[in-house]
Design an enzyme around this catalytic site. Structure first.
Site, PDB file in Angstrom:
ATOM      1  N   ALA A  34      -4.787   4.746   4.044  1.00 40.95           N
ATOM      2  CA  ALA A  34      -3.980   3.893   3.228  1.00 40.95           C
ATOM      3  C   ALA A  34      -5.134   2.977   2.696  1.00 40.95           C
ATOM      4  O   ALA A  34      -6.325   2.685   2.731  1.00 40.95           O
ATOM      5  CB  ALA A  34      -3.170   3.040   3.986  1.00 40.95           C
ATOM      6  N   ASN A  35      -4.567   2.221   1.588  1.00 37.81           N
ATOM      7  CA  ASN A  35      -5.093   1.213   0.899  1.00 37.81           C
ATOM      8  C   ASN A  35      -5.051  -0.236   1.653  1.00 37.81           C
ATOM      9  O   ASN A  35      -3.970  -0.480   2.052  1.00 37.81           O
ATOM     10  CB  ASN A  35      -4.768   1.151  -0.527  1.00 37.81           C
ATOM     11  CG  ASN A  35      -5.558   1.938  -1.586  1.00 37.81           C
ATOM     12  OD1 ASN A  35      -5.907   3.202  -1.190  1.00 37.81           O
ATOM     13  ND2 ASN A  35      -5.914   1.576  -2.582  1.00 37.81           N
ATOM     14  N   ARG A  36      -5.823  -1.168   1.251  1.00 39.27           N
ATOM     15  CA  ARG A  36      -5.628  -2.424   2.075  1.00 39.27           C
ATOM     16  C   ARG A  36      -4.775  -3.318   0.954  1.00 39.27           C
ATOM     17  O   ARG A  36      -5.103  -3.403   0.015  1.00 39.27           O
ATOM     18  CB  ARG A  36      -7.096  -3.074   2.182  1.00 39.27           C
ATOM     19  CG  ARG A  36      -7.240  -4.239   3.111  1.00 39.27           C
ATOM     20  CD  ARG A  36      -8.520  -4.794   3.176  1.00 39.27           C
ATOM     21  NE  ARG A  36      -9.519  -4.196   3.820  1.00 39.27           N
ATOM     22  CZ  ARG A  36      -9.551  -4.111   4.917  1.00 39.27           C
ATOM     23  NH1 ARG A  36      -8.930  -4.661   5.787  1.00 39.27           N
ATOM     24  NH2 ARG A  36     -10.936  -3.497   5.464  1.00 39.27           N
ATOM     25  N   PRO A  87       0.952  -1.320  -0.044  1.00 42.07           N
ATOM     26  CA  PRO A  87      -0.151   0.064  -0.041  1.00 42.07           C
ATOM     27  C   PRO A  87       0.813   1.214  -0.045  1.00 42.07           C
ATOM     28  O   PRO A  87       1.994   1.152   0.024  1.00 42.07           O
ATOM     29  CB  PRO A  87      -0.671  -0.193   1.310  1.00 42.07           C
ATOM     30  CG  PRO A  87       0.331  -0.698   2.248  1.00 42.07           C
ATOM     31  CD  PRO A  87       1.290  -1.453   1.381  1.00 42.07           C
TER      32      PRO A  87
END
Ligand code: CTP
Ligand code: CA
Length: 218
Positions: free
Chosen positions: A33-35, A21
């Site tokens: 954040a992205n997973r 991420p």
């Protein structure tokens, strides 16, 4: 007999991989954040290294060991990732597996305190599109591969992304199930020649198959 890795199909090639991420700070103690566990990207870096490639792995924050023989550069934000990718060029292939945060935040310099003042406003700004920048840039690698994590209309969205971003291939990743952080992946490889539907496979096997296709293409 010679020691060390045998000459492989990607010996002499430089392959750039992004993984994990990105973290976009809100203040010194918080981020959005992205997973992403980074496992698929790390497996791809390892698989192309096993075929003999020189590998630069630009990684966001993950809890994974560096694969053997891979040169790893750790970054935090999308902007840092974009800079590290530019600095790693030229490359023969770029495989953009990272789940890049689409928006950054104008971060507060001090920790935001809850309480008076109500909810803090988050001023979002769009992050650079690393894949599109590389794919349309003057030092474009011969092969540019993107990933697309989709929850619905997987192939349709991925096909549109391939055109929009100027990538050669998009690996469409069906994340409607329990893919995140898990060991298996169901992917569809979208190329100018059509779509290959791969069965559900361990991430390492997805990586090995993709590495083989990359070697064919280079
Ligand atoms: N990507 C990138 N830089 C960004 C966003 C995405 O390099 N700022 C890359 C990813 O690494 C991936 C591909 O682009 O290889 C597709 O990412 P995705 O998030 O699926 O595409 P988006 O264009 O951001 O579309 P969406 O609105 O679906 O998030
Ligand atoms: Ca996105």
């Amino acid at each position: 007999l010679e020691r060390g890795p045998a000459r492989g199909r990607l010996t002499g090639r430089h392959v750039l991989v992004t993984a994990g991420p990105t973290h976009e700070p809100i203040d010194p103690v918080r981020y959005i954040a992205n997973r992403s566990s980074g496992r698929q990207g790390f497996a791809i870096a390892e698989a192309v290294a096993e075929l003999g490639a020189t590998v630069t792995l630009v990684s966001g924050p993950v809890a994974l060991p560096t694969p053997r023989g891979v040169h790893r550069i750790d970054v935090e934000t999308a902007r840092e990732m974009a800079e590290a990718v530019e600095a790693a060029l030229p490359a023969d292939a770029a495989i953009m597996v990272a789940a890049v945060a689409d928006w950054g935040v104008d971060a507060a310099l001090q920790k935001i305190k809850k309480g008076d003042g109500g909810l803090p406003p988050l001023a979002l700004r769009e992050n650079p599109d690393i894949l599109a920048t590389i794919a349309r840039g003057p030092r474009r690698p011969k092969l540019v591969v993107g990933f697309a994590a989709e929850t619905e209309k997987v192939v349709e969205h991925a096909t549109a992304k391939r055109a929009r971003k100027g990538a050669d291939w998009i690996v469409a990743n069906d994340v409607s199930g329990d893919v995140m952080g898990g060991d298996a992946n169901t992917v569809h490889l979208v190329t100018p020649d059509g779509v290959d539907h791969w069965e559900k496979l361990p991430k390492r096997e997805v990586a090995r198959r993709l590495a083989d296709r990359i070697a064919d293409a280079l």
